[in-house]
Design an enzyme around this catalytic site. Structure first.
Site, PDB file in Angstrom:
ATOM      1  N   CYS A  55       7.978  -0.987  -1.038  1.00 10.70           N
ATOM      2  CA  CYS A  55       8.545  -2.224  -0.509  1.00 10.70           C
ATOM      3  C   CYS A  55       8.950  -3.148  -1.670  1.00 10.70           C
ATOM      4  O   CYS A  55       9.829  -2.806  -2.446  1.00 10.70           O
ATOM      5  CB  CYS A  55       7.579  -2.891   0.470  1.00 10.70           C
ATOM      6  SG  CYS A  55       8.361  -4.193   1.461  1.00 10.70           S
ATOM      7  N   GLU A 115       2.477   3.587   4.371  1.00  9.15           N
ATOM      8  CA  GLU A 115       1.130   3.393   4.921  1.00  9.15           C
ATOM      9  C   GLU A 115       1.164   2.853   6.350  1.00  9.15           C
ATOM     10  O   GLU A 115       0.129   2.827   7.028  1.00  9.15           O
ATOM     11  CB  GLU A 115       0.312   2.462   4.020  1.00  9.15           C
ATOM     12  CG  GLU A 115       0.639   0.986   4.104  1.00  9.15           C
ATOM     13  CD  GLU A 115       1.854   0.561   3.300  1.00  9.15           C
ATOM     14  OE1 GLU A 115       2.069  -0.665   3.181  1.00  9.15           O
ATOM     15  OE2 GLU A 115       2.592   1.433   2.796  1.00  9.15           O
ATOM     16  N   HIS A 170       7.397   1.068   4.356  1.00  6.66           N
ATOM     17  CA  HIS A 170       5.949   1.136   4.150  1.00  6.66           C
ATOM     18  C   HIS A 170       5.422   2.493   4.623  1.00  6.66           C
ATOM     19  O   HIS A 170       5.208   2.677   5.823  1.00  6.66           O
ATOM     20  CB  HIS A 170       5.247   0.023   4.935  1.00  6.66           C
ATOM     21  CG  HIS A 170       5.422  -1.332   4.355  1.00  6.66           C
ATOM     22  ND1 HIS A 170       4.586  -1.838   3.378  1.00  6.66           N
ATOM     23  CD2 HIS A 170       6.330  -2.291   4.602  1.00  6.66           C
ATOM     24  CE1 HIS A 170       4.973  -3.061   3.051  1.00  6.66           C
ATOM     25  NE2 HIS A 170       6.036  -3.360   3.776  1.00  6.66           N
TER      26      HIS A 170
END
Length: 205
Positions: A79, A189, A187
C-alpha cells in the site's frame, strides 16, 4: 526470518498474522541489526506519503531499507509502503521517495470517472501485462483474482515495472517490481486466500 519494518506507520498486527499463517517467521522491528539478519523485508504503510517518508527517515530506517535492497534481499512494499518505493509523491506537496523503482505517486481523482468514489475502497480483479510472463509474486494466483484496495493515490510513470493493474475506470497500477524489489498497492493481508498466496510466493523468492 522475515522482518516487517516498524516505523510507526502500518497495520502491523494483521500483516504479521497473515505471514505467520503461511509459515513465515515474522518479526516486527525498527532495529537495523534485525533487518540486516532477516532473509526478507516487508515495508508496510498507511496514511499520508509525506508523514510516512518523514517518519521512516527520522528513524534512520530509509537507509536500512535501501541497504538491504542493495544487498539483493527480497523487499515487498505494501500500500503506502509500495508508494514509498517510487521516486516521489505529489500528495500534499512534493515528497521524495526511496527511488528503488522509477515512478511517481499521483492522485487518482483526475483519471477516475466522476461517478466513481475516491478513495478507491473495495475488491478489484488483477490483470497482468500481456507482453511478458507473470511475476513470480503471482505464481500461486491467477489473472482475474480479486484483492482489496484502499487508496486515493497510485503509481504512475512506472509502466516498464508494472506487474499488475486493476480496473477502476482506467487501469490503475496495482503492483510493481524491479529485480528483488516488489510493491503492491492493495492489502494482501486483507485479501483472503488470494492475498495469503501472494505472501506465500514472496516468502519463497
Amino acid at each position: 526470518m522475515l522482518a516487517i519494518v516498524d516505523y510507526g506507520v502500518g497495520n502491523l498486527f494483521s500483516l504479521r498474522c497473515s505471514l505467520q499463517a503461511v509459515g513465515a517467521e515474522a518479526a516486527v522491528t525498527g532495529d537495523e541489526g534485525v533487518l540486516a539478519k532477516a532473509d526478507r523485508v516487508v515495508l508496510p504503510g498507511v496514511g499520508a506519503f509525506g508523514d510516512a517518508a518523514g517518519a521512516l527517515r527520522r528513524a534512520g530506517l530509509d537507509r536500512a531499507v535501501l541497504r538491504e535492497a542493495e544487498r539483493g534481499k527480497p523487499l515487498l512494499g505494501i500500500c503506502l509502503g509500495m508508494q514509498l518505493l517510487l521516486d516521489y509523491s505529489t500528495e500534499y506537496g512534493r515528497h521524495r521517495g526511496l527511488g528503488l523503482i522509477p515512478g511517481a505517486v499521483q492522485p487518482i481523482r483526475p483519471v477516475v470517472p466522476e461517478a466513481y468514489k475516491v478513495p478507491h475502497i473495495g475488491w478489484n480483479a488483477l490483470s497482468f501485462p500481456k507482453d511478458r510472463p507473470a511475476s513470480p509474486l503471482f505464481r500461486y494466483i491467477q489473472e482475474g483474482d480479486c484483492v482489496y484496495f484502499v487508496h486515493s493515490y497510485a503509481g504512475t510513470d512506472c509502466r516498464e515495472h508494472t506487474i499488475a493493474t486493476a480496473e477502476y475506470g482506467p487501469a490503475l497500477t496495482a503492483a510493481v517490481a524491479r529485480d528483488n524489489v516488489y510493491g503492491v498497492q492493495f492489502h494482501p493481508e486483507k485479501s483472503g486466500t488470494v492475498g495469503l498466496n501472494i505472501l506465500r510466493a514472496f516468502c519463497e523468492l
